[in-house]
Design a protein around this motif. Sequence first.
Motif, PDB file in Angstrom:
ATOM      1  N   ALA A  66     -28.394 -23.288   8.567  1.00 58.72           N
ATOM      2  CA  ALA A  66     -27.985 -23.982   9.789  1.00 58.72           C
ATOM      3  C   ALA A  66     -27.522 -23.006  10.865  1.00 58.72           C
ATOM      4  N   ARG A  70     -28.169 -27.011  13.690  1.00 59.76           N
ATOM      5  CA  ARG A  70     -28.119 -28.007  12.624  1.00 59.76           C
ATOM      6  C   ARG A  70     -29.525 -28.262  12.082  1.00 59.76           C
ATOM      7  N   GLU A  72     -31.194 -31.506  10.221  1.00 61.80           N
ATOM      8  CA  GLU A  72     -30.904 -32.901   9.913  1.00 61.80           C
ATOM      9  C   GLU A  72     -32.081 -33.527   9.175  1.00 61.80           C
TER      10      GLU A  72
END
Length: 706
Positions: A66, A70, A72
């Motif tokens: 990350a 981020r 996801e």
Amino acid sequence: MRKSRALAVAALVAAGLAVPAVPASATGDDPWHASSYTPHHGDWRAYVLAPAGHTVRPVSVLKTVARQGRVEGDPRNALKADGRSVRLVGAADRAGSPLLILDFGKEVAGRVTVRGTGTGRLHACFSESRRYLAEAPDDNDGEGKIAPGCDTANIWNGFPGVAYTEDTDSHELTLNTPDRRIRGGFRYLTLFLDGPGQVDVDAVSAEFTAAPLQPRPDAYQGHFLSSDDLLNKIWYAGAYTVQINTALADTAKSWPYTSGEQDHADTAVPYADPDQEVIYDGGKRDRIVWQGDLAVQAPVTYLTTHDVAAVDNSLSSLAAQQLPDGYMPAESQAGQHNKDELRTYGEYVTWFVNNMYEHWLYTGDRAYLDKWWPALTRTMSWLESVRAQDPQGLIAFGAVGSCGHYGYSDCGHETYVNALYARNLTQMAELATARGESGAAYADRAAAVRKAVNDQLWDENAGAYRMSREIPDAYPQDANATAVLTGVADATRAGRSLAYLRAHNWSSLGSLTVGTANASLSPFYAPLPSGFEADARLGTGDTSGLDLIKKFWGWQLAQDPGSTFWEHVQPDGTPNLKQFSSLAHGWASAPTTILTTRVLGVQPTAAGFASYAVVPHTGDLKWAEGTVPTPKGNITASWRNTGHGIRLEVTAHATGRLGIPAAGRVTLDGHVVWAGGRATAKGVTGEGGYVYVDGVAPGHHTLEAR
């Protein structure tokens, strides 16, 4: 079960940890992924690494990181085009971007396509190995903070030990569109964002640009299989290494790059047909046709894909750049070079002659030989003009400014170079005779060079050949292996030379270039002369050549990229040029040829397999089988140890010689041809523990010892 797995993956992603890979195959019928595998007769296709078509996809997620961004969703959504995606959310700059690192499971080559949506600037980085996948900022001399996930393919920026100063290796991608640039060799693909924004990655694929004119890259015309799983893997990894390096002639690299120039592969090889393939030295880095590399790659090609057109185009591009005095440059350069830069690597001049001879031997293409015969004779005249400068009758390239080797720069009167030249003279004598000309002058000169090498460079006390007159106390691998291979060494010297290498050069991973460092050459593992040594051992009946193959090439297969062979290996087991090394280098593929010609035992004995020999060196193997493509049709051969002796079966469209190790009775198609230590039929001889039958007619035959 599925929910708990998903939660576990999400937890790993949030922590920036590696996501466990799902094995490409967990079944027992896949030798590359099974924990143990027993080879079965006829099951050779399970070993083929080449894809069935020209689209390849990653097989697992190596890792997500990350960093300041981020990741996801499930990263594995990038592996399959099913509408589900993984989102990369960028940071202030690329140094903080999240990394999605995908594993193709083996070395591949081509143009990447990322299917998805988003607003971020998506970049791709490529690496042949995890070792040099620049994840941390200081990795690869600073490449990690500029091009995270890349190894180095541009020599002019980030050469090992020199600071990596600007991104010349990553590719900026347009979503849902193939990459504009080719990456000629990689296993790992890292996706990152150059700044803020986000991208939803639904699927990743690559157009496999290697072997582009082979509609089914996995449809080999030749094959090899044996009772030894590791030897089988080595044969197919060598074949695949050469395929990775086979590409269209207008996808070369132009050297030198200018400062800041992006790495690219879109230059035409001079004098080559741009619509045909050539065979580059390595897919990732140099990406140019080299004489010495082709000496290994061409026979591999003849025996596997039989892509003769690629060999023709490569050899023609080299031959056409001959200089007026007959000097043959080492590589088919692309870009701007002056003639002085072409006069390096005198050793490679000898490989041009060898490559043309091998082409004639495997193809029997008289028109091709006639076309380049003037170039061959001019090359030999140049080589002889160099030898004529030495009153003692040996070549040294220092006087003509052509020093340089596959791995070192000694300029003296060397065993290695002169053994290669002696072989050239023998080859030219045979080629001249085939053209209806006298080869006597070449043959006489070959005898003179062999005598000069033995008189001046053989050390009777050491039982080995010296590096050179100038460095008489070093006994390198290349000198001794090539003296045996080229016939410079008689049987006694051959045995002693190989024994010297075993005693002094063999080490933990294989056979070193030299036992101890000297003024010109340091110890390292070089696949080119290691191939010479393995071939020389098996050619003299020394089956420790199989031990060397399994030791050195087997060790390489246990490392990344686990499917192709390396350029060089340092004594500590690392690549010779670190992040810049080529880990799919064609000159390392010699075992593919050796296993076919020595273990299966099939060799041409006249141009184009007009005649052939099948004489296997069985070692401790239980059986071997294979197919050899020839202009006259395939030769199929198989042998097995019955417990009483060797049973050899051969089908061919030409007249040949069959031979097997035997001490007792031998039958050909059920008829006794050897018994009581003597021949009982015409054309049958015994020597060195083998029984040979010459003049075996076309068709299917069985030779068996009991």
